[in-house]
Enzyme design. Structure first.
Site, PDB file in Angstrom:
ATOM      1  N   GLN A 127       0.845  -1.205   0.000  1.00  0.00           N
ATOM      2  CA  GLN A 127       0.000   0.000   0.000  1.00  0.00           C
ATOM      3  C   GLN A 127       0.872   1.243   0.000  1.00  0.00           C
ATOM      4  O   GLN A 127       1.866   1.309   0.732  1.00  0.00           O
ATOM      5  CB  GLN A 127      -0.908  -0.015   1.235  1.00  0.00           C
ATOM      6  CG  GLN A 127      -1.771   1.215   1.427  1.00  0.00           C
ATOM      7  CD  GLN A 127      -1.078   2.297   2.244  1.00  0.00           C
ATOM      8  OE1 GLN A 127      -0.193   1.997   3.036  1.00  0.00           O
ATOM      9  NE2 GLN A 127      -1.454   3.545   2.033  1.00  0.00           N
ATOM     10  N   ARG A 164      -7.681  12.715  15.179  1.00  0.00           N
ATOM     11  CA  ARG A 164      -8.180  11.655  16.055  1.00  0.00           C
ATOM     12  C   ARG A 164      -7.888  12.048  17.494  1.00  0.00           C
ATOM     13  O   ARG A 164      -6.745  11.999  17.944  1.00  0.00           O
ATOM     14  CB  ARG A 164      -7.501  10.338  15.684  1.00  0.00           C
ATOM     15  CG  ARG A 164      -7.708  10.046  14.190  1.00  0.00           C
ATOM     16  CD  ARG A 164      -6.781   9.010  13.651  1.00  0.00           C
ATOM     17  NE  ARG A 164      -6.821   8.981  12.196  1.00  0.00           N
ATOM     18  CZ  ARG A 164      -6.000   8.257  11.447  1.00  0.00           C
ATOM     19  NH1 ARG A 164      -5.085   7.489  12.011  1.00  0.00           N
ATOM     20  NH2 ARG A 164      -6.095   8.295  10.142  1.00  0.00           N
ATOM     21  N   LYS A 254      -7.615   2.824  -3.146  1.00  0.00           N
ATOM     22  CA  LYS A 254      -8.331   2.643  -1.868  1.00  0.00           C
ATOM     23  C   LYS A 254      -8.769   3.989  -1.286  1.00  0.00           C
ATOM     24  O   LYS A 254      -7.955   4.916  -1.194  1.00  0.00           O
ATOM     25  CB  LYS A 254      -7.409   1.924  -0.871  1.00  0.00           C
ATOM     26  CG  LYS A 254      -8.011   1.745   0.504  1.00  0.00           C
ATOM     27  CD  LYS A 254      -7.129   0.864   1.368  1.00  0.00           C
ATOM     28  CE  LYS A 254      -7.651   0.746   2.778  1.00  0.00           C
ATOM     29  NZ  LYS A 254      -7.430   1.955   3.573  1.00  0.00           N
ATOM     30  N   HIS A 278     -11.619   4.785   5.311  1.00  0.00           N
ATOM     31  CA  HIS A 278     -10.419   4.630   6.132  1.00  0.00           C
ATOM     32  C   HIS A 278     -10.799   4.191   7.556  1.00  0.00           C
ATOM     33  O   HIS A 278     -10.219   4.647   8.550  1.00  0.00           O
ATOM     34  CB  HIS A 278      -9.643   5.945   6.166  1.00  0.00           C
ATOM     35  CG  HIS A 278      -8.144   5.782   6.177  1.00  0.00           C
ATOM     36  ND1 HIS A 278      -7.357   5.979   5.074  1.00  0.00           N
ATOM     37  CD2 HIS A 278      -7.291   5.436   7.175  1.00  0.00           C
ATOM     38  CE1 HIS A 278      -6.097   5.773   5.396  1.00  0.00           C
ATOM     39  NE2 HIS A 278      -6.029   5.438   6.656  1.00  0.00           N
ATOM     40  N   ARG A 281     -11.518   6.861  10.108  1.00  0.00           N
ATOM     41  CA  ARG A 281     -10.363   7.552  10.684  1.00  0.00           C
ATOM     42  C   ARG A 281     -10.059   8.861   9.980  1.00  0.00           C
ATOM     43  O   ARG A 281      -9.163   9.592  10.382  1.00  0.00           O
ATOM     44  CB  ARG A 281      -9.120   6.641  10.598  1.00  0.00           C
ATOM     45  CG  ARG A 281      -9.255   5.365  11.386  1.00  0.00           C
ATOM     46  CD  ARG A 281      -8.299   4.297  10.919  1.00  0.00           C
ATOM     47  NE  ARG A 281      -6.927   4.501  11.353  1.00  0.00           N
ATOM     48  CZ  ARG A 281      -6.447   4.174  12.545  1.00  0.00           C
ATOM     49  NH1 ARG A 281      -7.264   3.645  13.435  1.00  0.00           N
ATOM     50  NH2 ARG A 281      -5.183   4.361  12.855  1.00  0.00           N
TER      51      ARG A 281
HETATM   52  C1  GLV Z   1      -2.965   5.254   8.567  1.00  0.00           C
HETATM   53  O1  GLV Z   1      -3.309   4.846   7.514  1.00  0.00           O
HETATM   54  C2  GLV Z   1      -3.857   5.593   9.623  1.00  0.00           C
HETATM   55  O2  GLV Z   1      -5.086   5.457   9.448  1.00  0.00           O
HETATM   56  O3  GLV Z   1      -3.365   5.995  10.667  1.00  0.00           O
END
Ligand code: GLV
Length: 381
Positions: A127, A164, A254, A278, A281
């Site tokens: 990836q 995050r 992706k 993702h 995320r």
């Molecule tokens: C990396 O791809 C992440 O989501 O931290």
């Protein structure tokens, strides 16, 4: 507790991993609305129970991108997975090989491509993100080619990393410098098995693939700052021409959540896409992959192979996503939890569970081959 499900492995992962690593694996962006939607919308997909259809033989085998697979499942790219167990990506790749499914190595893995490919006999997938330094990207692509990687998964939903909160709270994000290092060290020390198995015996702890551009750093001092500094937010479909020209193997884009983007991926010559947000995320608030998938699969038809990820916690979920139009399903956290909870043995076990759960779901929907799974097994709610 003997783990018998992906969620049991999640509990084990929480017990075994240093706090910052569990939070990174488990967490999503902002309020984790999309992360929750991925799981909830998938669980809301109702199947038709069918009976009396001779389900004594069930065939899960399939071909994806010219590769014969034991089932339409792959281990998707998971950043920092190599820190969940000693040289973790090698262990996970071995488990995938044993199960007859592909393993995809993340750009931001702990183990480098050459370490993982030396550890297995079958080719792996690699990836890649769009990195600002195109020369370095070319080096990575050449390396992937030289190491025999059988597909390139090019991630397009991360021109910038999502925010995050859990990573800020845990000390993985925004905690560079000595104090940040000490905080993470302390969290590691609170998990004695991990501290011995990975902390001590699992060195080096750095981002193996990008080590050549990290100098004396490991990439973990400020992981997200590294991503912000090196991922290219100016990326457009035109840049994919560079990838398509440089990589002549199967190319899988992706991070597609919209039918128009799926058609654009087909237009640049991609062989496949992964319908993905993702794992919740990146942009919190976007729709779940279970909802995004059907119109995308419909729009692209046979132009390319549609894979999907997000919220998959069982083989039943895999069957649901195949019924919604996917040709293959990537596992993310599911194998990450298993690796943290039980190393290679744990990942092997989770893949066996997924296979067994798929078989039961297919038997009870009266479907004997994965090729026959389609929307006819969906029940209206
Ligand atoms: C990396 O791809 C992440 O989501 O931290």
């Amino acid at each position: 507790m003997t783990p018998v499900s992906v969620l049991d492995y999640r509990r084990l992962a929480k017990e075994r991993l240093p706090h910052f690593l569990f939070e990174y694996l488990d967490g999503g962006s902002y309020d984790q609305v999309t992360l929750g939607r991925n799981i909830a919308d998938l669980q809301d997909v109702a199947l038709r129970q069918r009976v009396m259809r001779d389900v004594s033989k069930i065939d899960l085998s399939c071909t994806l991108f010219g590769q014969s697979l034991a089932m339409p499942v792959a281990l998707g790219p998971v950043g920092l997975a190599g820190l969940s167990a000693r040289r973790g990506e090698v262990q996970a790749a071995r488990a995938a090989q044993k199960a007859g499914v592909p393993f995809c190595l993340s750009t931001v893995s702990a183990c480098a491509l050459d370490e993982v490919t030396r550890g297995v006999k079958q080719p792996i997938w690699f990836q890649l993100y769009m990195i600002r330094d195109r020369g370095f990207m070319k080096t990575l692509l050449d390396e992937a080619k030289a190491r025999g990687c059988s597909a390139l998964v090019f991630t397009v939903d991360m021109p910038v990393p999502g925010t995050r909160y859990r990573d800020y709270h845990s000390g993985l994000a925004g905690a560079s410098g000595v104090m940040g290092g000490l905080r993470r060290f302390w969290q590691g020390a609170c998990r004695p098995y991990w501290a011995w198995d990975v902390g001590l015996l699992g060195r080096p702890h750095s981002l193996g693939n990008v080590a050549p551009v990290l100098g004396k750093n490991t990439g973990l001092e400020d992981f997200f700052a590294w991503m912000r500094g090196n991922f290219d937010p100016s990326v457009t479909w035109r840049d994919l021409e560079f990838i398509r020209k440089t990589w002549d193997g199967p190319l899988i884009i992706k991070g597609i959540l919209d039918p128009e983007d799926a058609l654009a991926a087909a237009a640049v010559g991609a062989d496949g896409i992964v319908v993905s947000n993702h794992g919740g995320r990146q942009l919190d608030g976007v729709m779940s992959t279970a909802r995004a998938l059907p119109p995308i699969a419909e729009a692209v038809g046979d132009k390319l192979s549609v894979l999907v990820d997000g919220g998959v916690r069982s083989g039943l979920d895999v069957v649901r996503l195949l019924a919604l139009g996917a040709k293959g399903v990537l596992l993310g956290r599911a194998w990450g939890y298993a690796l943290a909870g039980g190393g290679e043995v744990g990942v092997t076990h989770v893949l066996k569970l997924i296979e067994a759960e798929m078989r039961v779901a297919m038997a009870l929907t009266g479907t004997t081959s994965v090729h026959k799974i389609d929307k006819s097994i969906l029940a209206p709610l």
